[in-house]
Motif scaffolding. Structure first.
Motif, PDB file in Angstrom:
ATOM      1  N   THR A  16       0.800  -1.222   0.000  1.00 54.88           N
ATOM      2  CA  THR A  16       0.000   0.000   0.000  1.00 54.88           C
ATOM      3  C   THR A  16       0.834   1.273   0.000  1.00 54.88           C
ATOM      4  OG1 THR A  16      -0.206  -0.150   2.402  1.00 54.88           O
ATOM      5  CG2 THR A  16      -2.009  -1.096   1.081  1.00 54.88           C
ATOM      6  N   ALA A  19       3.127   4.118  -4.853  1.00 51.54           N
ATOM      7  CA  ALA A  19       2.344   5.172  -5.494  1.00 51.54           C
ATOM      8  C   ALA A  19       1.376   4.632  -6.544  1.00 51.54           C
ATOM      9  CB  ALA A  19       3.275   6.203  -6.134  1.00 51.54           C
ATOM     10  N   TYR A  20       1.654   3.456  -7.091  1.00 48.76           N
ATOM     11  CA  TYR A  20       0.760   2.868  -8.087  1.00 48.76           C
ATOM     12  C   TYR A  20      -0.370   2.061  -7.460  1.00 48.76           C
ATOM     13  CZ  TYR A  20       4.067   4.156 -11.708  1.00 48.76           C
ATOM     14  OH  TYR A  20       4.877   4.865 -12.567  1.00 48.76           O
ATOM     15  N   ASN A  21      -0.293   1.816  -6.149  1.00 45.22           N
ATOM     16  CA  ASN A  21      -1.318   1.014  -5.491  1.00 45.22           C
ATOM     17  C   ASN A  21      -2.394   1.940  -4.922  1.00 45.22           C
ATOM     18  OD1 ASN A  21      -2.914  -0.709  -3.977  1.00 45.22           O
ATOM     19  ND2 ASN A  21      -1.194  -1.880  -3.194  1.00 45.22           N
ATOM     20  N   ASP A  22      -3.515   1.995  -5.586  1.00 42.54           N
ATOM     21  CA  ASP A  22      -4.674   2.771  -5.160  1.00 42.54           C
ATOM     22  C   ASP A  22      -5.864   1.825  -5.257  1.00 42.54           C
ATOM     23  OD1 ASP A  22      -6.372   4.769  -4.390  1.00 42.54           O
ATOM     24  OD2 ASP A  22      -6.251   5.891  -6.258  1.00 42.54           O
ATOM     25  N   ASP A  23      -6.006   0.980  -4.217  1.00 46.05           N
ATOM     26  CA  ASP A  23      -7.000  -0.094  -4.224  1.00 46.05           C
ATOM     27  C   ASP A  23      -6.729  -1.046  -5.393  1.00 46.05           C
ATOM     28  OD1 ASP A  23      -9.135  -1.530  -3.187  1.00 46.05           O
ATOM     29  OD2 ASP A  23     -10.605  -0.466  -4.427  1.00 46.05           O
ATOM     30  N   CYS A  25      -3.159  -2.385  -8.115  1.00 41.94           N
ATOM     31  CA  CYS A  25      -2.039  -1.825  -8.876  1.00 41.94           C
ATOM     32  C   CYS A  25      -2.549  -1.195 -10.164  1.00 41.94           C
ATOM     33  CB  CYS A  25      -1.018  -2.920  -9.190  1.00 41.94           C
ATOM     34  SG  CYS A  25       0.444  -2.278 -10.023  1.00 41.94           S
ATOM     35  N   HIS A  26      -2.213   0.084 -10.360  1.00 44.75           N
ATOM     36  CA  HIS A  26      -2.677   0.803 -11.533  1.00 44.75           C
ATOM     37  C   HIS A  26      -1.542   1.303 -12.422  1.00 44.75           C
ATOM     38  CE1 HIS A  26      -6.902   0.584 -10.569  1.00 44.75           C
ATOM     39  NE2 HIS A  26      -6.564   0.786  -9.309  1.00 44.75           N
ATOM     40  N   ASN A  45       4.016   9.805  -1.600  1.00 43.46           N
ATOM     41  CA  ASN A  45       2.730  10.072  -0.959  1.00 43.46           C
ATOM     42  C   ASN A  45       1.602  10.180  -1.974  1.00 43.46           C
ATOM     43  OD1 ASN A  45       3.798  10.088   1.629  1.00 43.46           O
ATOM     44  ND2 ASN A  45       4.295  12.264   1.522  1.00 43.46           N
ATOM     45  N   ASP A  46       1.904  10.695  -3.166  1.00 41.72           N
ATOM     46  CA  ASP A  46       0.895  10.830  -4.214  1.00 41.72           C
ATOM     47  C   ASP A  46       0.594   9.472  -4.836  1.00 41.72           C
ATOM     48  OD1 ASP A  46       0.834  13.606  -3.889  1.00 41.72           O
ATOM     49  OD2 ASP A  46       2.442  13.892  -5.345  1.00 41.72           O
ATOM     50  N   LYS A  47      -0.640   9.295  -5.289  1.00 37.46           N
ATOM     51  CA  LYS A  47      -1.026   8.085  -5.996  1.00 37.46           C
ATOM     52  C   LYS A  47      -1.063   8.396  -7.483  1.00 37.46           C
ATOM     53  CE  LYS A  47      -1.584   5.381  -2.459  1.00 37.46           C
ATOM     54  NZ  LYS A  47      -0.775   4.210  -2.230  1.00 37.46           N
ATOM     55  N   ASP A  51      -6.233   4.140 -15.141  1.00 39.66           N
ATOM     56  CA  ASP A  51      -7.448   3.437 -14.757  1.00 39.66           C
ATOM     57  C   ASP A  51      -7.466   2.053 -15.422  1.00 39.66           C
ATOM     58  OD1 ASP A  51      -9.878   2.991 -13.527  1.00 39.66           O
ATOM     59  OD2 ASP A  51     -11.030   3.950 -15.121  1.00 39.66           O
TER      60      ASP A  51
END
Length: 94
Positions: A16, A19-23, A25-26, A45-47, A51
């Motif tokens: 988590t 930075a690529y993990n926003d619910d 892996c993106h 800190n930024d995601k 999509d």
């Protein structure tokens, strides 16, 4: 002409702090290094990312049963938190 192979999806990622993990892996695609660690892991800190559900492209872990010509051939992979990033939990020694 070279056939395009379907790359395996990143089924889940528990890293988590990436930075690529926003619910999930993106990143468009991830690479695994010779230690079976995610070489795309980025601690910010930024995601970010797209999509999309990430896919696994290059894999330098040549001794994995899912590695064929340095490409991942697993049906999907799981990525998990590690002390200094993220590791491929789908790695199986050949």
């Amino acid at each position: 002409m070279t056939d395009v192979l379907e790359m395996p999806a990143v089924h889940d990622c528990s890293a988590t702090s990436c930075a690529y993990n926003d619910d999930g892996c993106h990143a468009f695609a991830i690479s695994m290094n010779a230690d079976a660690a995610c070489a795309t892991f980025l601690s910010l800190n930024d995601k970010g990312g797209l999509d999309v559900v990430a896919q696994v492209g290059a894999c330098q872990r040549a001794d994995c049963v899912n590695n064929e010509a340095l490409e991942c051939r697993a049906p999907f992979v799981s990525v998990g938190s590690a002390a200094s990033g993220a590791d491929c939990l789908s790695y199986v020694k050949a």
